[in-house]
Design a protein around this motif. Structure first.
Motif, short mmCIF file in Angstrom:
data_model
loop_
_atom_site.label_atom_id
_atom_site.label_comp_id
_atom_site.label_asym_id
_atom_site.label_seq_id
_atom_site.Cartn_x
_atom_site.Cartn_y
_atom_site.Cartn_z
N THR A 44 40.50 40.22 43.56
CA THR A 44 40.62 39.11 42.62
C THR A 44 40.68 37.78 43.36
O THR A 44 40.06 36.79 42.93
CB THR A 44 41.87 39.29 41.75
OG1 THR A 44 41.79 40.54 41.05
CG2 THR A 44 42.00 38.17 40.73
N SER A 48 37.85 34.63 43.30
CA SER A 48 38.27 33.31 42.82
C SER A 48 37.66 32.16 43.61
O SER A 48 37.59 31.04 43.13
CB SER A 48 39.79 33.19 42.87
OG SER A 48 40.24 33.02 44.22
N TRP A 237 54.10 31.66 33.59
CA TRP A 237 53.43 32.84 33.06
C TRP A 237 54.45 33.96 32.84
O TRP A 237 55.37 34.14 33.64
CB TRP A 237 52.36 33.31 34.04
CG TRP A 237 51.30 32.27 34.31
CD1 TRP A 237 51.47 31.06 34.93
CD2 TRP A 237 49.92 32.34 33.97
NE1 TRP A 237 50.28 30.37 34.99
CE2 TRP A 237 49.30 31.14 34.41
CE3 TRP A 237 49.13 33.30 33.35
CZ2 TRP A 237 47.95 30.88 34.25
CZ3 TRP A 237 47.77 33.05 33.18
CH2 TRP A 237 47.19 31.85 33.62
N TYR A 264 50.78 36.50 28.72
CA TYR A 264 49.65 37.39 28.97
C TYR A 264 50.04 38.80 28.52
O TYR A 264 51.22 39.12 28.38
CB TYR A 264 49.24 37.39 30.44
CG TYR A 264 50.30 37.84 31.41
CD1 TYR A 264 50.53 39.20 31.68
CD2 TYR A 264 51.11 36.92 32.08
CE1 TYR A 264 51.51 39.62 32.56
CE2 TYR A 264 52.09 37.32 32.97
CZ TYR A 264 52.29 38.67 33.20
OH TYR A 264 53.27 39.09 34.08
N GLN A 270 51.68 41.08 37.03
CA GLN A 270 50.47 40.65 36.33
C GLN A 270 49.32 41.65 36.51
O GLN A 270 49.00 42.02 37.65
CB GLN A 270 50.01 39.30 36.87
CG GLN A 270 50.79 38.11 36.33
CD GLN A 270 50.14 36.81 36.75
OE1 GLN A 270 49.69 36.66 37.87
NE2 GLN A 270 50.11 35.86 35.84
N PRO A 273 43.40 40.78 34.93
CA PRO A 273 42.89 39.65 34.12
C PRO A 273 43.82 38.44 34.13
O PRO A 273 43.36 37.30 34.21
CB PRO A 273 42.75 40.26 32.72
CG PRO A 273 42.60 41.72 32.94
CD PRO A 273 43.47 42.02 34.13
N ALA A 274 45.13 38.69 34.03
CA ALA A 274 46.08 37.58 34.02
C ALA A 274 46.13 36.90 35.39
O ALA A 274 46.20 35.67 35.47
CB ALA A 274 47.47 38.08 33.64
N ARG A 276 43.73 36.76 37.54
CA ARG A 276 42.47 36.00 37.66
C ARG A 276 42.60 34.65 36.94
O ARG A 276 42.20 33.61 37.47
CB ARG A 276 41.32 36.82 37.10
CG ARG A 276 39.95 36.18 37.27
CD ARG A 276 38.85 37.09 36.74
NE ARG A 276 38.84 38.36 37.46
CZ ARG A 276 39.21 39.53 36.94
NH1 ARG A 276 39.63 39.59 35.68
NH2 ARG A 276 39.16 40.64 37.64
N ASN A 277 43.17 34.67 35.75
CA ASN A 277 43.32 33.43 34.99
C ASN A 277 44.29 32.47 35.68
O ASN A 277 44.09 31.25 35.66
CB ASN A 277 43.80 33.74 33.57
CG ASN A 277 42.73 34.39 32.73
OD1 ASN A 277 41.53 34.24 33.00
ND2 ASN A 277 43.12 35.12 31.70
N LEU A 280 42.40 30.82 38.43
CA LEU A 280 41.47 29.83 37.88
C LEU A 280 42.21 28.56 37.50
O LEU A 280 41.70 27.44 37.68
CB LEU A 280 40.74 30.41 36.67
CG LEU A 280 39.68 31.48 36.97
CD1 LEU A 280 39.17 32.11 35.67
CD2 LEU A 280 38.52 30.88 37.76
N TRP A 281 43.43 28.71 36.96
CA TRP A 281 44.22 27.53 36.60
C TRP A 281 44.58 26.74 37.84
O TRP A 281 44.52 25.49 37.83
CB TRP A 281 45.50 27.99 35.86
CG TRP A 281 46.33 26.84 35.38
CD1 TRP A 281 46.20 26.17 34.21
CD2 TRP A 281 47.43 26.24 36.07
NE1 TRP A 281 47.15 25.17 34.12
CE2 TRP A 281 47.91 25.19 35.25
CE3 TRP A 281 48.04 26.48 37.30
CZ2 TRP A 281 48.99 24.39 35.62
CZ3 TRP A 281 49.11 25.66 37.68
CH2 TRP A 281 49.57 24.64 36.85
N SER A 284 41.53 24.79 39.04
CA SER A 284 41.14 23.65 38.22
C SER A 284 41.82 22.36 38.66
O SER A 284 41.34 21.27 38.36
CB SER A 284 41.44 23.93 36.75
OG SER A 284 42.83 24.02 36.52
#
Length: 287
Positions: A44, A48, A237, A264, A270, A273-274, A276-277, A280-281, A284
Motif C-alpha cells: 500500500t 501511494s 481516523w 472507516y 486499519q 482500503p482505509a 490507502r485513503n 492519499l490524504w 494531498s
C-alpha cells in the motif's frame, strides 16, 4: 532496509518504504510496534508514491532506551531524522500509541509539518482516584494508564502477561494479526510458518518490553504539549467496530483546533482500503 541514526549517545533505528523521491512522511507506530511492516502495508505504501520513514522509538527494536522520556521528546528525534534526509517539510501519521507522538511533532514542529493523520489515537488519560474497572464509560479512565502512572514495576507485569497470551496463540497456529470481525477477510496463515512474521512478532512482543513500558508511562504523565497547540490540518481516523477509538476520536476532535473525523469500516487496525485513503490524504497536503 534498516538504517540507524546516532543522536548524542543514543542509536535510533528506522526503515524507509516506498518511493525515495516521493513526498516525505514520518510514520510513528503503535505501542508496541516495530519498524518492520507487513507485506500488505508495504504494498500500500509503494502504491501511494510516498516515502515513509518509520522509526523504532527508544526502547524498541534496538533503538537505545530513554528512560523518563515524555511524549514531547519524540519531536527531537523526528527533527533529527528529517534533517538527516534533508526534509524541510513532511507529513506525519501515528497509529494508536503513535498518535500522541505524531500530535507532539505537529504541535512542536509547526513550521515543518504539512499535516497530521492519527488513527485509533488516544488523549491524556485520567489517572487519579481508585483503580478503574472494566466498564468505565470514559476511555481516559483505564487500568493500563492507572498502573503506568504508578511506575514501571506496576505496568511491566501486565505486558509480560499480555505477551504470554499473544505468543501462546501464535504457537498454537494463530495468525500474525487476529482476524477482525468488522473487516471480513480470508483466514490468515499461521504466523509460526512465516519467518518474517515471527521476526516482527518477536521484535514487537518478546525481545524487550522497555519501549512499551516507557510509552505508557509517558502517556500517563504530562505530555509536554497541549492538544490545542496542534495547528496543522489534522485527521482523526477510527474504525466503525472500535468503540473505544470512536470515543477517543470525539475527545480529540473537541481539543484539536483543525481536526477532521474520518470513520472507516473495520476495527482498531486499519484495513488496506482505509490505510490507502489515509496515505492519499497525507499526499494531498503536498500538492
Amino acid at each position: 532496509m534498516d538504517h540507524e541514526l546516532r543522536i548524542d549517545d543514543r542509536v535510533l533505528r528506522y526503515c524507509l518504504y516506498g518511493d525515495p523521491a516521493g513526498p516525505p512522511v514520518v510514520s510513528l507506530g503503535g505501542s508496541p510496534s516495530t519498524r518492520w511492516k507487513r507485506p500488505d502495508a508495504v504494498r500500500t505504501i509503494e502504491e501511494s508514491g510516498l516515502c515513509l520513514l518509520i522509526p523504532d522509538r527508544p526502547g524498541y527494536g534496538g533503538s537505545t532506551r530513554q528512560p523518563g522520556r515524555t511524549v514531547a521528546d519524540v519531536a527531537t528525534d523526528v527533527q533529527a531524522l528529517a534533517d538527516a534526509h534533508n526534509w524541510d517539510r513532511f507529513a506525519l501519521t501515528g497509529g494508536s500509541g503513535g498518535g500522541p507522538h505524531a500530535l507532539a511533532c505537529a504541535a512542536l514542529l509547526p513550521a515543518r509539518v504539512t499535516r497530521c493523520a492519527v488513527s485509533g489515537g488516544i488523549t491524556p488519560p485520567l489517572v487519579d482516584g481508585p483503580e478503574p474497572g472494566e466498564d468505565e464509560a470514559d476511555p481516559r479512565r483505564n487500568r493500563t494508564s492507572w498502573l503506568a502512572a504508578r511506575g514501571e514495576e506496576h505496568i511491566r507485569p501486565l505486558f509480560e502477561e499480555a505477551t504470554r497470551r499473544i505468543m501462546s496463540a501464535v504457537e498454537a497456529g494463530g495468525p500474525e494479526i487476529p482476524p477482525d470481525p468488522h473487516s471480513p477477510a480470508p483466514p490468515a496463515p499461521p504466523a509460526r510458518d512465516d519467518a518474517d512474521a515471527m521476526a516482527r512478532l518477536t521484535a514487537t512482543f518478546v525481545t524487550s518490553h522497555d519501549g512499551w513500558v516507557d510509552d505508557n508511562i509517558a502517556f500517563a504523565t504530562d505530555w509536554g504539549f497541549r492538544l490545542a497547540d496542534v495547528r496543522v490540518p489534522t485527521s482523526v481516523w477510527f474504525g466503525s467496530g472500535d468503540d473505544r477509538a470512536q470515543r477517543y476520536a470525539d475527545l480529540l476532535a473537541a481539543e484539536l483546533p483543525h481536526a477532521e473525523l474520518v470513520p472507516y469500516a473495520g476495527g482498531h487496525i486499519q484495513p488496506a482500503p482505509a490505510y490507502r485513503n489515509l496515505l492519499l490524504w497525507l499526499q494531498s497536503g503536498n500538492r
